[in-house]
Motif scaffolding. Structure first.
Motif, short mmCIF file in Angstrom:
data_model
loop_
_atom_site.label_atom_id
_atom_site.label_comp_id
_atom_site.label_asym_id
_atom_site.label_seq_id
_atom_site.Cartn_x
_atom_site.Cartn_y
_atom_site.Cartn_z
N SER A 114 0.83 -1.21 0.00
CA SER A 114 0.00 0.00 0.00
C SER A 114 0.87 1.26 0.00
O SER A 114 0.50 2.27 -0.62
N ARG A 115 2.04 1.22 0.67
CA ARG A 115 2.93 2.39 0.69
C ARG A 115 3.63 2.55 -0.65
O ARG A 115 3.74 3.66 -1.19
N LEU A 116 4.12 1.46 -1.20
CA LEU A 116 4.89 1.53 -2.44
C LEU A 116 4.05 1.97 -3.63
O LEU A 116 4.52 2.69 -4.51
N TYR A 117 2.79 1.52 -3.67
CA TYR A 117 1.97 1.77 -4.85
C TYR A 117 0.99 2.92 -4.67
O TYR A 117 0.23 3.23 -5.59
N PRO A 119 1.54 6.14 -4.77
CA PRO A 119 1.68 7.20 -5.78
C PRO A 119 0.98 6.88 -7.11
O PRO A 119 0.47 7.78 -7.77
N GLN A 120 0.96 5.60 -7.49
CA GLN A 120 0.27 5.20 -8.73
C GLN A 120 -1.24 5.11 -8.53
O GLN A 120 -1.99 5.14 -9.50
N GLY A 121 -1.67 4.92 -7.31
CA GLY A 121 -3.09 4.80 -7.04
C GLY A 121 -3.66 3.41 -7.23
O GLY A 121 -4.85 3.19 -7.01
N VAL A 148 -5.55 1.79 -4.54
CA VAL A 148 -4.92 2.18 -3.29
C VAL A 148 -5.43 3.57 -2.93
O VAL A 148 -5.18 4.54 -3.66
N PHE A 149 -6.14 3.67 -1.82
CA PHE A 149 -6.72 4.94 -1.38
C PHE A 149 -5.85 5.58 -0.30
O PHE A 149 -5.24 4.88 0.51
#
Length: 219
Positions: A114-117, A119-121, A148-149
């Motif tokens: 969730s942290r890594l992705y 920025p891409q959403g 990813v919210f």
């Protein structure tokens, strides 16, 4: 409170409490519900859901740790406090009559992804054989985007963002089985506990694969 004073079946609630307790204990043993995190629910009938009480250790749940809410997220029967994220459960039950179970966990793989992705959403899962674990999928030759919210303590804001994503995905003909919250964890659901567990476990495996590919420099 006896059967004549509650608007749901007490026998059905006891049955679902045992179902939730057994499955959640296994998820806790897997390390997916650290501290008192996570929340779990099952549809009770067309107007109510059984859900874990806020602040309980999910590895040590007892029957009194399962309460009833209506589909607006309000407590019914015993005056207990449901999870702060109850609205994220009940919005799925309101919108999709076929959804019977919602599971929210905080495994390391889910939280790191969730942290890594964020920025891409979304996290794109493509080409994996295990994509066939998701209801309605018949092939690995497809891709699933897991939204990813951004995390927020305002559940009305987060629920509105989820609702917009559901609208967008369904309008495009893409079913949605789960989403991530940044720095938080995964919500997965299904028509019953068995299907929700299958979806949850499949996403856990696939997110782990994506993280390993990134570690190896293949992403």
């Amino acid at each position: 409170m006896n059967q004549t004073t509650v608007p749901y079946s007490s026998d059905r609630l006891r049955e679902l409490a045992q179902l939730l307790i057994g499955n959640v204990r296994e998820l806790a043993q897997a390390g997916w519900t650290p501290a008192t995190s996570s929340n779990f629910s099952h549809r009770l009938d067309d107007r109510h859901a059984a859900i874990t009480v806020s602040g309980r250790d999910k590895g040590r749940l007892v029957e009194d740790d399962i309460m009833v809410v209506d589909l607006d997220g309000q407590a019914v029967g015993r005056p207990l406090r449901p999870s702060a994220e109850t609205l994220l459960h009940t919005q799925l039950y309101r919108r999709f009559p076929e959804i019977g179970c919602v599971l929210h966990t905080h495994s390391p793989a889910q939280t790191v992804a969730s942290r890594l992705y964020a920025p891409q959403g979304h996290v794109r899962l493509e080409g994996y054989e295990l994509l066939k674990a998701f209801h309605g999928n018949q092939t690995h030759e497809m891709a699933v985007d897991v939204p990813v919210f951004a995390n927020t303590q305002d559940m009305t804001v987060l629920a509105a963002q989820v609702e917009a994503a559901l609208d967008r995905e369904l309008a495009a003909g893409r079913p949605l089985w789960a989403y991530l919250i940044d720095g938080h964890g995964l919500y997965a659901w299904g028509r019953d506990m068995a299907e929700a567990r299958r979806h949850l476990e499949a996403f856990e495996f696939l997110l782990g694969c994506e993280l390993e590919l990134r570690r190896l420099g293949a992403r």
